[in-house]
Motif scaffolding. Structure first.
Motif, PDB file in Angstrom:
ATOM      1  N   VAL A1073       0.837  -1.206   0.000  1.00 29.86           N
ATOM      2  CA  VAL A1073       0.000   0.000   0.000  1.00 29.86           C
ATOM      3  C   VAL A1073       0.865   1.246   0.000  1.00 29.86           C
ATOM      4  N   CYS A1074       1.884   1.231   0.851  1.00 30.14           N
ATOM      5  CA  CYS A1074       2.778   2.409   0.912  1.00 30.14           C
ATOM      6  C   CYS A1074       3.468   2.638  -0.428  1.00 30.14           C
ATOM      7  N   PHE A1075       3.900   1.578  -1.088  1.00 30.46           N
ATOM      8  CA  PHE A1075       4.577   1.720  -2.382  1.00 30.46           C
ATOM      9  C   PHE A1075       3.650   2.337  -3.428  1.00 30.46           C
ATOM     10  N   ILE A1076       2.338   1.848  -3.403  1.00 30.09           N
ATOM     11  CA  ILE A1076       1.374   2.404  -4.360  1.00 30.09           C
ATOM     12  C   ILE A1076       1.134   3.876  -4.086  1.00 30.09           C
ATOM     13  N   ARG A1077       0.967   4.211  -2.792  1.00 33.46           N
ATOM     14  CA  ARG A1077       0.740   5.633  -2.442  1.00 33.46           C
ATOM     15  C   ARG A1077       1.932   6.490  -2.841  1.00 33.46           C
ATOM     16  N   ARG A1078       3.103   5.948  -2.640  1.00 36.11           N
ATOM     17  CA  ARG A1078       4.301   6.725  -2.982  1.00 36.11           C
ATOM     18  C   ARG A1078       4.382   7.000  -4.482  1.00 36.11           C
ATOM     19  N   ASN A1079       4.035   5.979  -5.292  1.00 37.30           N
ATOM     20  CA  ASN A1079       4.057   6.178  -6.744  1.00 37.30           C
ATOM     21  C   ASN A1079       3.039   7.205  -7.180  1.00 37.30           C
ATOM     22  N   LYS A1080       1.932   7.338  -6.370  1.00 34.35           N
ATOM     23  CA  LYS A1080       0.897   8.323  -6.710  1.00 34.35           C
ATOM     24  C   LYS A1080       1.195   9.688  -6.107  1.00 34.35           C
TER      25      LYS A1080
END
Length: 1190
Positions: A1073-1080
Motif C-alpha cells: 500500500v505504501c509503495f502504491i501511495r508513494r508512486n501516486k
C-alpha cells in the motif's frame, strides 16, 4: 523639346536589376531612357560622343588619329572640314575614315610628313533629324629643337658674389622640362643658396669655393617625343680673397699697390623679378606660380604675404625653398597684390606682384537635349561666364542660325531659343558657341519631336525583397510622348495607391517609406497618355533584418598568446548568411595562425603586427551589418638602445638612452645597472631606477671603477631584456671612503688576541694598493697604540696577551692615494680560559613530587676568566647508598641557566624518587669545576592506571576481575577502588556500587549479580597522595538454561509460527500500500517515526554524588571500549604551583632567555599514557533479544 537623361531618384538594395529611370523635368520636356529596345525604335538626331582635344599635339613619328564618334537613329554620316573648307578624304590616299565612325587615320609612317597635315579640323555627324559638329581641333606636331651653337666663356668670380647661369632652352612644342646636371648625369644639389628659377636659369645667392666646377649643364626634356637636349657645359671658378691678392700681386710692378678686400656681407637684392613691382596674369582653374629669388650675404630667406587678405589655406604650396608660391585651382577671388620679402641679418627688401585672374568661358548652364510631343513648347538655354564675358552665338545643324532655314516655331532671345507648338519638321541639332579672347565653348543640343504611346520598360513580374522597417522602392520605368501619367495598385482589385501612405516619384517609382510584413504582395503599375495605356506587375517580399546579437569584444593580450573573438548573428532563415572577418578593413592575413570557425575567429601565437581592428561582417543578399573590436598586443618593452655617456666627471656622469618600443603598455620606469670590469667583470649591480618619462639620468660614481652601464625598461607586464652595454668609463683613483666593518677582537687561545674584520671589496677600495692599518691597546692601561699595516686580508693575531683582558681596537683602510677617514674604536677581549672555581652554597628546595628549586652562590668574575654564559645543573636519579659506586653508569640530565642567574627550577621529576645534582659555571671556553653533589628525595604522587583489567569466569550471578598493578605507582599503594553499575536493554545505566579492595590483591570475585545482565566497571589505584587514573571494562553474566529452553519451546509452537506468518503478511500488505501511495505522489513518514523512537541522550555522571546518568552507545548493543576514561567522584586534580616558568632550566638542547625563562623542552624520559583496551567481542544473546521483544 528637350532630350535629357536623368538618374533615378532611389534604387533598391542589392539583388535587384538596376534600371535607369527617366521622368519629365519640365511640363514641356521628355526624357528618353537609354533602353536598347526603345532606342532601336525611336528616331534621334546625332550626338557627338567622342572627339580629339581642341589643342591636339601629335608625335610626328606616329600616324595621326583624329577622333570623332557620334550616335543617332538612323546612324549618322560623317564629313570633315580643314582650315574652314571641305576636306575630301577620298582624294588623299594617306587618309582613311573608320567604318561606322568619323575617326580619321592619316598614315604618315609610310610616307608624308606631319607638318603637311597641320591645321584646324572639324567633324560633322548628320542624319535626317539634323547635324552635330565637333570642336575646332587644332592639330600640331610636337617639336624638340636643338640648342643653337654658342661659345660659353668660363666664369671667374670672388667668393660671396651672386651668380646667374642662363639656360635659355629652345622653344619646343609643348615647352620642355628644365633641370641642371653634371657630366655624370647627376642632378646638381640645390638649397636656399642655390636654386633653379621658373625660366630654367640657375641662381646663386652667393657663391662658395665648392661651387667651382666645369660641368654646369642645362638639360631640356621634351616629354612628347621622349627626347632630351643639352646645352654646352658652363665653367665656373670661385676664388678666395687670398688667391685673388696673389694673382694681382704677380701682375703688378713693385711701385704699384693693390689689395682685394675680403667680401663683405650685404643686404638682399632681387635677382628676379626686377624692380619693386611686377604684374602676373593667370587663367581661372590653372596653377598660379609666383617667384622671387634674392641674392645677399648671408643667404636671404623668402617670406610671402597677400596684401589685404590671407593666402588660401588648402590651395597654397611653397616650392623651391619658399622662393616659389603656388596656388592651385586659382579663381577670380585670388586676384590682388602679393608681396615677397627677402630678409637676412643686414636688412630686408620686398617686391609686389599684382595678380589678375582672367577666365576662358565656362558653363553656367549648357543647353540640354529636348524631346517634345507635337504641339508642345520648350526652350534651349545656353549660359556661360568668363573674363571678359563671352559672346553667345547659335548655329542650327552646323550653320549660323542667321542664315539657317527659317522655322516658325523657333524664336531667338540672346542665350535662349524658345520653341512654341512644335511639329516633327522642327527636329534639328542646335549648337551654342560661347567665346572670348582666351577660348571658346561649343555644345550640341538636339530638339526631337516624337509621338509615342506609353511603354513600361521595367521587366514584368520582377521580385523585390526588402528588409523590414526599411524603404521599399518598386520601379516602373516608362516612356511615352506625350508624357504618360502613372498610377499604382495593390492586389487584383485594389484601388489606386495615394500619397498619404506611399510616395509616388515622378520617374514612376513607388516608395513605401517603412516596409512592414503586411506590405508583402503584388503591385501593378499603369501608364497612360492620349495615345494608349500600358501596365506591369511586380512582387514584394519583406524579410527580417540581420542582427549581431553578440559582438566581438575589445581584447588586450600578451605577445605569443591566443585570442578569440565571437560574433553571434541572427538573420532571416530564407536568406543565405555569410560571415566574413576583416582586419583593419582589409582581408585577414593568409596565415595559419588565423582560424575562422563559423562565428568565431581565433588568432594563435599573437604577434605585434596582429594588433588592430577586427570586424565581423554579416552579409545576406539584402543587408549587411558589422561590428568591430580592437586587439591590443602588449608585451614587455623592447630593450633601450643608443646608450651615451656625457658630462663625464670624477664622481658623476650623465647617461642617456633611447627607449625601445613599449609594445602598447606604457613604460613605468627604467632600471640602470653597472658592471665593474676591473674588479667584478661579468657581474651586474643595481645602480638606480628612474621614471619611465626620463631618458637621461645623472649617476653618482665611485673612484677607481671601470664602469659600464646598461638599462632595462619596465612596464605592467614585466622587465625588458637589458640594453647593450654602454662604453666603458674609468674613474680616477682616490683614498678609500669607508673603513672595514664588523671589526671584532676575540682570543682563540688564553694568550692571544685575534682581530678580524670584513674587508672592503674592490669597488670600495677607490684605488690600487689596498691595505689595512690595525691598531690596539689595553683598555685599562696607559700603553700607547700598537699598530701594524697588513695586506688586503681579514685577520690579524696579537700574541703574548694576558688572559681575558679588554682591548681597544681599530682598523683603518688605505691605498696608494691615502688613508680612509679615522675609524671607529671597538672593544674586544684577549683569549678566555676555563673557570677556576665552582659555585658554592648549593641548596635544593623540593616543591612537589615532580618539581624542585635549586639555589647557589655566584662565582666571582675574576675566577670565571672569560665571558659568563651561565650556570649548568647536572642531575640524575640515584639509588640510596650507591651514589659514588654507580655514577659512571647513570644517565645524567642537564639544564643551563643563562647569564648570572643564581637559581632555577628542575621540572619533570619522578615522584617518590632519590635524586643527586651539582652546579658548574660556564664561559666561552667551557665549564668550570663541579660543586659538591647534593641529594634530595621527591614525595609520593598519584599512581598511573592499573596496567590491565580482565573479567573471567562469568556465571549466572558472579563475575571475576583480574588486574595488573599500575606501571608507575609513584608511591606506596594503599588500596584499589572498584565501581560498577548494570546496563539494561535500553542502554540505561543502573545504580553505581562502590567497593574498596586491599592493595595486595590482583583478583576479585563479585557475587549476587543479576543473570544475563551487562555491567560496566571503573577501576583505579590509590596512594597517600590520592587516586590515580581509572581503567574501564564491560562484561555480561550468563543465561538461565531453563528459561532459555522454555523460550525455545514457545518459539517452536505452531500457533506462534502462524502468528508470526500473519504479522509478516500484514507487514507485506502495508508495504505494498505504501509503495502504491508513494508512486501516486503520497509520502510515507518513515523519518518522523524513526525520530520518535530515537535513543535518549547520554547523561553525564553527576559529580556531587558519584552516580551516573543514562548510558547510550552510538550503535545498538555495541560494547564500550576498554580503558575509556569517565569522571568519578575521586577525580585527580592538577596540583596548584606558585612557581613561574622563569625558574625552569633547559635540557641539553634547550635555551633560556635573558631572565632565565624556560623556552626549551625538558629532555628527560617521557611517561607513556596507558593504551586503550580493545572493544569487547561479546554480542547480546538471542535470548535477551527475545526477552526485549516479548
Amino acid at each position: 523639346m528637350q532630350l535629357k537623361r536623368m538618374p533615378k531618384k532611389k534604387r533598391l538594395p542589392a539583388g535587384r536589376v538596376a534600371l535607369i529611370l527617366f521622368l519629365c523635368q519640365m511640363i514641356s520636356a521628355l526624357e528618353v531612357p537609354l533602353d536598347p529596345k526603345l532606342l532601336e525604335d525611336l528616331v534621334q538626331p546625332p550626338t557627338i560622343t567622342q572627339q580629339s582635344p581642341k589643342d591636339y599635339i601629335i608625335d610626328p613619328r606616329e600616324n595621326i588619329v583624329i577622333q570623332c564618334e557620334a550616335k543617332g537613329k538612323p546612324p549618322p554620316s560623317f564629313s570633315w572640314t580643314r582650315n574652314g573648307t571641305h576636306f575630301d578624304i577620298d582624294k588623299d590616299p594617306l587618309v582613311t575614315m573608320k567604318p561606322g565612325s568619323g575617326t580619321l587615320t592619316i598614315n604618315i609612317m609610310s610616307e608624308g610628313k606631319a607638318e603637311t597635315y597641320e591645321g584646324v579640323y572639324q567633324c560633322t555627324a548628320r542624319n535626317e533629324r539634323g547635324a552635330a559638329i565637333s570642336n575646332n581641333i587644332v592639330v600640331r606636331p610636337s617639336r624638340s629643337p636643338l640648342w643653337t651653337k654658342e661659345k660659353l666663356e668660363p666664369i671667374t668670380l670672388r667668393n660671396g658674389q651672386s651668380l646667374v647661369l642662363p639656360c635659355r632652352p629652345p622653344l619646343g612644342l609643348p615647352p620642355p622640362i628644365i633641370f641642371w646636371m653634371d657630366n655624370s648625369f647627376q642632378r646638381l644639389p640645390q638649397s636656399e643658396r642655390v636654386s633653379q628659377g621658373l625660366n630654367g636659369d640657375l641662381y646663386f645667392s652667393n657663391v662658395l669655393p665648392e661651387d667651382t666646377r666645369e660641368d654646369y649643364i642645362c638639360y631640356a626634356r621634351f616629354n612628347h617625343t621622349q627626347t632630351i637636349q643639352q646645352k654646352q657645359p658652363i665653367s665656373v671658378k670661385v676664388i678666395s680673397v687670398d688667391e685673388l691678392n696673389d694673382t694681382i700681386a704677380a701682375n703688378l710692378s713693385d711701385t704699384e699697390f693693390y689689395s682685394a678686400k675680403p667680401n663683405r656681407e650685404r643686404p638682399p637684392t632681387f635677382l628676379t623679378p626686377e624692380g619693386n613691382t611686377s604684374n602676373k596674369e593667370e587663367l581661372r582653374g590653372n596653377v598660379l606660380s609666383l617667384e622671387c629669388i634674392a641674392e645677399g650675404l648671408p643667404t636671404p630667406v623668402i617670406y610671402w604675404i597677400k596684401e589685404d587678405g590671407t593666402l588660401p589655406t588648402n590651395r597654397t604650396f611653397y616650392r623651391n625653398f619658399k622662393k616659389t608660391l603656388q596656388i592651385i585651382q586659382v579663381s577670380e577671388a585670388d586676384s590682388g597684390n602679393y608681396q615677397c620679402i627677402a630678409k637676412n641679418a643686414l636688412g630686408a627688401i620686398h617686391h609686389t606682384i599684382s595678380v589678375t585672374v582672367k577666365a576662358a568661358p565656362y558653363w553656367i548652364l549648357a543647353p540640354q537635349n529636348l524631346v517634345l510631343s507635337p504641339g508642345e513648347d520648350g526652350t534651349l538655354i545656353c549660359r556661360a561666364n568668363g573674363n571678359p564675358k563671352p559672346r553667345i552665338s547659335w548655329l542650327s545643324n552646323g550653320v549660323p542660325i542667321e542664315i539657317a532655314p527659317d522655322d516658325p516655331s523657333r524664336k531667338i532671345d540672346g542665350d535662349t531659343i524658345i520653341f512654341s507648338n512644335v511639329q516633327e519638321r522642327s527636329s534639328a541639332v542646335y549648337q551654342c558657341n560661347a567665346s572670348n579672347e582666351y577660348g571658346y565653348l561649343l555644345a550640341n543640343a538636339f530638339v526631337n519631336v516624337l509621338a509615342e504611346p506609353p511603354r513600361i520598360l521595367t521587366s514584368a513580374n520582377t521580385l523585390y525583397q526588402v528588409i523590414a522597417n526599411r524603404p521599399a522602392l518598386l520601379d516602373c520605368a516608362f516612356f511615352g510622348s506625350p508624357l504618360p501619367t502613372v498610377e499604382w495598385f495593390k492586389g487584383a482589385k485594389g484601388s489606386a495607391l495615394r500619397d498619404d501612405i506611399y510616395v509616388l516619384h515622378e520617374n514612376g517609382t513607388l516608395e513605401i517609406p517603412v516596409a512592414q510584413k503586411d506590405s508583402t504582395g503584388t503591385y501593378t503599375c499603369v501608364a497612360r497618355n492620349k495615345l494608349g495605356m500600358a501596365k506591369n506587375e511586380v512582387h514584394l517580399e519583406i524579410k527580417d533584418p540581420t542582427r549581431i546579437i553578440k559582438q566581438p569584444e575589445y581584447a588586450v593580450v600578451q605577445r605569443g598568446s591566443t585570442v578569440s573573438f565571437e560574433c553571434k548573428v541572427k538573420h532571416d532563415h530564407t536568406l543565405t548568411l555569410t560571415i566574413t572577418w576583416l582586419k583593419d578593413n582589409g582581408e585577414l592575413p593568409s596565415d595559419g595562425r588565423f582560424t575562422v570557425d563559423k562565428d568565431h575567429l581565433e588568432v594563435a601565437d599573437v604577434r605585434d603586427s596582429d594588433g588592430g581592428a577586427y570586424t565581423c561582417v554579416a552579409n545576406t543578399t539584402l543587408d549587411m551589418v558589422s561590428a568591430s573590436a580592437v586587439l591590443s598586443v602588449v608585451d614587455v618593452p623592447n630593450p633601450p638602445f643608443d646608450l651615451e655617456l656625457t658630462d663625464q666627471l670624477d664622481k658623476s656622469v650623465q647617461l642617456s638612452w633611447t627607449p625601445g618600443d613599449d609594445n602598447n603598455s606604457p613604460i613605468t620606469e627604467f632600471i640602470i645597472e653597472y658592471e665593474d670590469a676591473m674588479h667584478e667583470a661579468g657581474l651586474w649591480h643595481h645602480q638606480t631606477e628612474v621614471s619611465g618619462m626620463q631618458t637621461t639620468a645623472q649617476l653618482k660614481l665611485s673612484p677607481y671603477v671601470n664602469y659600464s652601464f646598461r638599462v632595462m625598461a619596465v612596464n605592467s607586464l614585466g622587465r625588458s631584456l637589458p640594453s647593450e652595454p654602454s662604453e666603458q668609463y674609468l674613474t680616477k683613483a682616490a683614498e678609500p671612503d669607508t673603513n672595514p666593518t664588523a671589526v671584532e677582537g676575540l682570543g682563540s687561545e688564553p694568550d692571544n688576541l685575534v682581530i678580524t674584520w670584513k674587508p672592503l671589496n674592490g669597488f670600495e677600495s677607490n684605488g690600487p694598493g689596498l691595505q689595512y692599518k690595525v691598531s690596539w691597546r689595553q683598555k685599562d692601561g696607559d700603553d700607547e697604540w700598537a699598530s701594524v699595516v697588513v695586506a688586503n686580508v681579514s685577520k690579524y693575531i696579537v700574541s703574548g696577551t694576558p688572559t681575558f683582558v679588554p682591548y681597544l681596537i681599530k682598523v683603518q683602510a688605505l691605498n696608494d692615494v691615502g688613508f680612509a677617514p679615522e675609524p671607529a674604536v671597538v672593544m674586544g677581549h684577549s683569549g678566555e680560559d676555563l673557570p677556576m672555581v665552582a659555585p658554592g652554597n648549593v641548596r635544593v628546595n623540593v616543591v612537589n613530587s615532580t618539581l624542585a628549586e635549586v639555589h647557589w652562590d655566584p662565582v666571582p668574575l675574576k675566577s670565571i676568566r672569560g665571558h659568563l654564559q651561565g650556570y649548568r645543573i647536572y642531575y640524575w636519579k640515584a639509588q640510596e647508598g650507591s651514589l659514588k659506586r654507580n655514577r659512571r653508569h647513570i644517565e645524567k640530565k642537564i639544564l643551563t641557566f643563562q647569564d648570572s642567574k643564581t637559581h632555577g627550577m628542575l621540572p619533570g621529576l619522578e615522584p617518590f624518587s632519590h635524586y643527586a645534582l651539582n652546579v658548574r659555571v660556564v664561559n666561552g671556553k667551557g665549564e668550570g669545576p663541579a660543586s659538591p653533589d647534593r641529594v634530595f628525595n621527591t614525595p609520593e604522587g598519584v599512581p598511573s592506571a592499573p596496567s590491565s583489567l580482565k573479567i573471567v569466569n562469568p556465571t549466572l550471578d558472579s563475575l571475576t576481575l583480574e588486574w595488573d598493578p599500575p606501571s608507575r605507582p609513584n608511591g606506596i599503594l594503599t588500596e584499589y577502588t572498584l565501581k560498577y553499575q548494570p546496563i539494561n536493554s535500553t542502554h540505561e545505566l543502573g545504580p553505581l556500587v562502590d567497593l574498596k579492595i586491599p592493595a595486595n590483591k590482583t583478583r576479585w570475585t563479585l557475587k549476587n549479580l543479576n543473570f544475563s545482565t551487562r555491567y560496566k566497571f571503573y577501576f583505579y589505584a590509590q596512594t597517600a597522595a590520592g587516586s590515580g587514573s581509572q581503567i574501564t571494562e564491560e562484561a555480561v553474566t550468563t543465561v538461565d538454561e531453563a528459561m532459555a529452553s522454555r523460550q525455545v519451546d514457545i518459539a517452536t509452537q505452531g500457533w506462534f509460527i502462524g502468528l508470526m506468518c500473519a504479522v509478516a503478511l500484514l507487514i507485506l500488505i502495508l508495504l505494498i500500500v505504501c509503495f502504491i501511495r508513494r508512486n501516486k505522489g503520497g509520502k510515507y513518514p518513515v523519518k518522523e517515526k524513526e525520530d520518535a523512537h530515537a535513543d535518549p541522550e547520554i547523561q553525564p555522571m553527576k559529580e556531587d554524588d558519584g552516580t551516573f546518568g543514562e548510558y547510550s552507545d552510538a550503535e545498538d548493543h555495541k560494547p564500550l571500549k576498554k580503558g575509556s576514561r569517565t569522571p568519578s567522584d575521586r577525580t585527580v586534580k592538577k596540583e596548584d604551583s606558585d612557581d613561574s616558568l622563569v625558574d625552569y632550566g633547559e635540557g641539553v638542547n634547550g635555551q633560556f632567555n635573558e631572565d632565565g625563562s624556560f623556552i626549551g623542552q625538558y629532555s628527560g624520559k617521557k611517561e607513556k599514557e596507558p593504551a586503550e583496551g580493545n572493544e569487547s567481542s561479546e554480542a547480546p544473546s538471542p535470548v535477551n533479544a527475545m526477552n526485549s521483544f516479548v
